[in-house]
Design an enzyme around this catalytic site. Structure first.
Site, PDB file in Angstrom:
ATOM      1  N   ASP A 196      19.559  19.304  13.975  1.00 22.73           N
ATOM      2  CA  ASP A 196      19.573  19.211  12.223  1.00 22.73           C
ATOM      3  C   ASP A 196      19.958  17.881  11.647  1.00 22.73           C
ATOM      4  OD1 ASP A 196      20.026  19.465   9.247  1.00 22.73           O
ATOM      5  OD2 ASP A 196      19.057  21.992  10.054  1.00 22.73           O
ATOM      6  N   HIS A 197      20.103  17.218  11.809  1.00 18.57           N
ATOM      7  CA  HIS A 197      20.537  15.758  11.376  1.00 18.57           C
ATOM      8  C   HIS A 197      21.471  16.388   9.837  1.00 18.57           C
ATOM      9  CE1 HIS A 197      17.208  14.773   7.840  1.00 18.57           C
ATOM     10  NE2 HIS A 197      18.893  14.961   6.456  1.00 18.57           N
ATOM     11  N   HIS A 259      18.251  22.663   6.475  1.00 18.50           N
ATOM     12  CA  HIS A 259      19.574  22.170   6.250  1.00 18.50           C
ATOM     13  C   HIS A 259      20.183  23.095   5.538  1.00 18.50           C
ATOM     14  CE1 HIS A 259      17.315  19.113   8.001  1.00 18.50           C
ATOM     15  NE2 HIS A 259      16.919  18.502   6.979  1.00 18.50           N
TER      16      HIS A 259
HETATM   17  C1  BG6 Z   1      13.761  16.166   6.160  1.00 16.68           C
HETATM   18  C2  BG6 Z   1      13.017  16.661   5.921  1.00 16.68           C
HETATM   19  O1  BG6 Z   1      14.432  16.774   7.175  1.00 16.68           O
HETATM   20  O2  BG6 Z   1      15.113  15.437   5.272  1.00 16.68           O
HETATM   21  C3  BG6 Z   1      12.584  16.008   4.334  1.00 16.68           C
HETATM   22  O3  BG6 Z   1      11.974  16.818   7.088  1.00 16.68           O
HETATM   23  C4  BG6 Z   1      14.008  15.753   3.448  1.00 16.68           C
HETATM   24  O4  BG6 Z   1      11.187  16.249   3.193  1.00 16.68           O
HETATM   25  C5  BG6 Z   1      14.588  15.072   4.917  1.00 16.68           C
HETATM   26  O5  BG6 Z   1      12.979  14.192   2.972  1.00 16.68           O
HETATM   27  C6  BG6 Z   1      15.914  15.060   3.799  1.00 16.68           C
HETATM   28  O6  BG6 Z   1      16.592  13.916   4.583  1.00 16.68           O
HETATM   29  P1  BG6 Z   1      18.580  13.085   3.095  1.00 16.68           P
HETATM   30  O7  BG6 Z   1      18.821  12.841   5.169  1.00 16.68           O
HETATM   31  O8  BG6 Z   1      17.252  12.113   3.581  1.00 16.68           O
HETATM   32  O9  BG6 Z   1      19.140  14.342   2.578  1.00 16.68           O
END
Ligand code: BG6
Length: 502
Positions: A196-197, A259
């Site tokens: 989960d990034h 997230h």
């Molecule tokens: C991803 C989603 O997991 O996270 C995207 O699939 C979203 O829709 C993105 O834009 C948001 O990531 P960050 O790091 O830009 O908040």
């Protein structure tokens, strides 16, 4: 170089941390995620000297021929690397890069892969730990795991292998359980890293340090002192060219289930006994288990103006079905039914085409119990303390407190005590993927989600999705560039609270 791997992952993020010899096998190496995030992340780790001496990147792709991969990697790393590119370093990394073109639905590829790994290890002078990163559609997770298992590269393999996968982990609780069953047929749960990034973002990790390394917050971190918690993941962007994926997901599956629920769990969890992977994940899962959703709102953006530019509505985006009822905004009111949080709601919202990009966690404290100021104007002007942890675009923390404005009269003004990452630490923040790939290479699962957490998060959102499918909560349009549908305002206003301004 330290002699042993440091145990505390939050103390371990220093240059030179020991990473065992490794081969990073990237399925989907010619795809979009690899180009934008994964290959640049490997380059930056290499450029910073964080990869082991014995390291190899083995890309696997179905459509790109072998002779094109190197040029492709040079182009994409140059385009997307956060720190630019040093040609010499990139050339040296490319000496450690190999690529196989093949169809990962066919057994032949896996025989070839196995031979390549054996040959690669002997060229490197010894066995390397294998990290299989599946940057492919989730329907291939199970079959690829199975094929790796069949050729002896999965459970019990020597040298050790780890599987790394990224969301979506299922479409609902049932499919998530099925997917977890499929991948655990091939790999032990302890060797599966679900990425989960958000967990690779500095402020998200800092939330744990903030809570558990500072004596002043934890005594206040409960229902007695906290009125409510707000978690926002607002994006000014629309869905771009991702209609195929997004229209099947919507905001609740795309952001809230994963997230946002991770942010909720990290905010609500009890202090872990230690900072090892399972102690933290046990506490997160326990927190999620106590949660249920008691109210929701959903919306879809229509044409409007964002940042001074006119943008189309969701239904006019390329490849979105004209009758789509997919939500691009979701807001949930959550109850955390446990000793610490009973009666303190968590409000969570995520949306595309919001007025600005802002991801943050705000802790709204209760008002003072007694108002000593006799002047009603002063008393009424007092606003509760807020602690905001900003995840993006500016990483940091900010505490809103009341202060006396200078002058003979008592006039109060809210002021902020701010800590901004960029100002305090001059070092550039690494990309989330760099941290997570490094952790995967060194075998640290702390910042990856476990099967039970994923399933708990689906248990929370499944009833919400079911209610939406029955149209019990109407899908409301909102104009792009505004902070979401009126029903989301009504959801929080009904509790005499309001969302943070976007
Ligand atoms: C991803 C989603 O997991 O996270 C995207 O699939 C979203 O829709 C993105 O834009 C948001 O990531 P960050 O790091 O830009 O908040």
């Amino acid at each position: 170089m330290p002699e042993a791997e440091p145990e505390n992952p939050f103390a371990a993020d220093v240059p030179g941390v020991v990473v065992k010899p490794a081969t990073y096998v990237l399925f989907g190496a010619s795809g979009d995620l690899a180009a934008k995030k994964l290959l640049p992340a490997v380059y930056n780790l290499y450029a910073e000297g964080r990869l082991p001496e014995r390291f190899r990147l083995l890309g696997i792709g179905s459509s790109m021929p072998e002779h094109n991969f190197r040029d492709h990697m040079i182009n994409e790393v140059t385009r997307y690397s956060r720190s630019g590119v040093d040609e010499k370093i990139l050339a040296s990394l490319l000496e450690r890069v190999d690529y196989i073109q093949g169809d990962f639905t066919k057994p032949a590829l896996f025989d070839k892969l196995k031979k390549n790994l054996t040959a690669g290890d002997s060229a490197l002078g010894g066995p390397t730990r294998r990290l299989f990163y599946l940057a492919v559609a989730p329907r291939f997770f199970g079959p690829i795991g199975d094929s790796l298992h069949k050729v002896g590269l999965a459970r019990g393999a020597e040298p050790e292998s780890v599987l790394m996968i990224e969301k979506p982990f299922g479409h609902d609780l049932e499919s998530a359980i099925a997917l977890n069953d499929e991948v655990t047929d091939a790999f032990d749960e302890s060797h599966i890293l679900r990425l989960d990034h958000y967990l690779g973002k500095e402020t998200v990790q800092n939330l744990l340090v903030f809570r558990f390394a500072n004596g002043i917050f934890e005594p206040l971190w409960n229902r007695r002192y906290i009125d409510h918690v707000q978690i926002t993941a607002a994006e000014d962007l629309g869905i771009g060219t991702r209609a195929g994926y997004y229209d099947q997901s919507g905001a609740i599956r795309d952001i809230i289930q994963n997230h946002a629920m991770q942010l909720v769990a990290l905010t609500a969890m009890e202090p872990p006994a230690t900072f090892d992977a399972d102690s933290i994940r046990d506490e997160k899962e326990k927190a999620l288990k106590s949660i249920r959703c008691v109210g929701s709102a959903r919306g879809q953006y229509t044409a409007g103006d964002v940042d001074g530019s006119h943008v189309t509505g969701y239904l006019e985006e390329p490849n979105v079905p004209p009758t789509s009822t997919t939500e691009t905004y979701a807001a949930l009111k959550l109850e955390v039914n446990n000793w610490r949080w009973a009666g303190t709601p968590f409000y969570v919202r995520a949306g595309k085409r919001m007025p600005r990009r802002s991801t943050e966690i705000t802790i709204a404290f209760r008002p003072v119990p007694h108002m000593p100021f006799s002047d009603p104007k002063v008393a009424q002007s007092i606003r509760p303390n807020l602690l905001t942890l900003s995840i993006q675009p500016n990483e940091g923390a900010s505490l809103r407190i009341e202060a006396k404005a200078p002058g003979a009269e008592t006039q109060l003004r809210p002021v902020r005590m701010d800590f901004l990452y960029g100002e305090t630490f001059t070092r550039e923040t690494p990309e989330a993927y760099e941290r997570l790939i490094l952790d995967a290479l060194r075998g640290d699962a702390t910042l990856f989600t476990r099967a039970d957490e994923v399933e708990q998060a689906w248990r929370i959102v499944d009833p919400v999705i079911a209610a939406w499918e029955q149209n019990e909560v109407p899908l409301e349009p909102y104009v792009a560039g505004t902070p979401g549908p009126d029903s989301a305002e009504a959801l929080i206003r009904a509790d005499r609270r309001k969302w943070r301004r976007l």
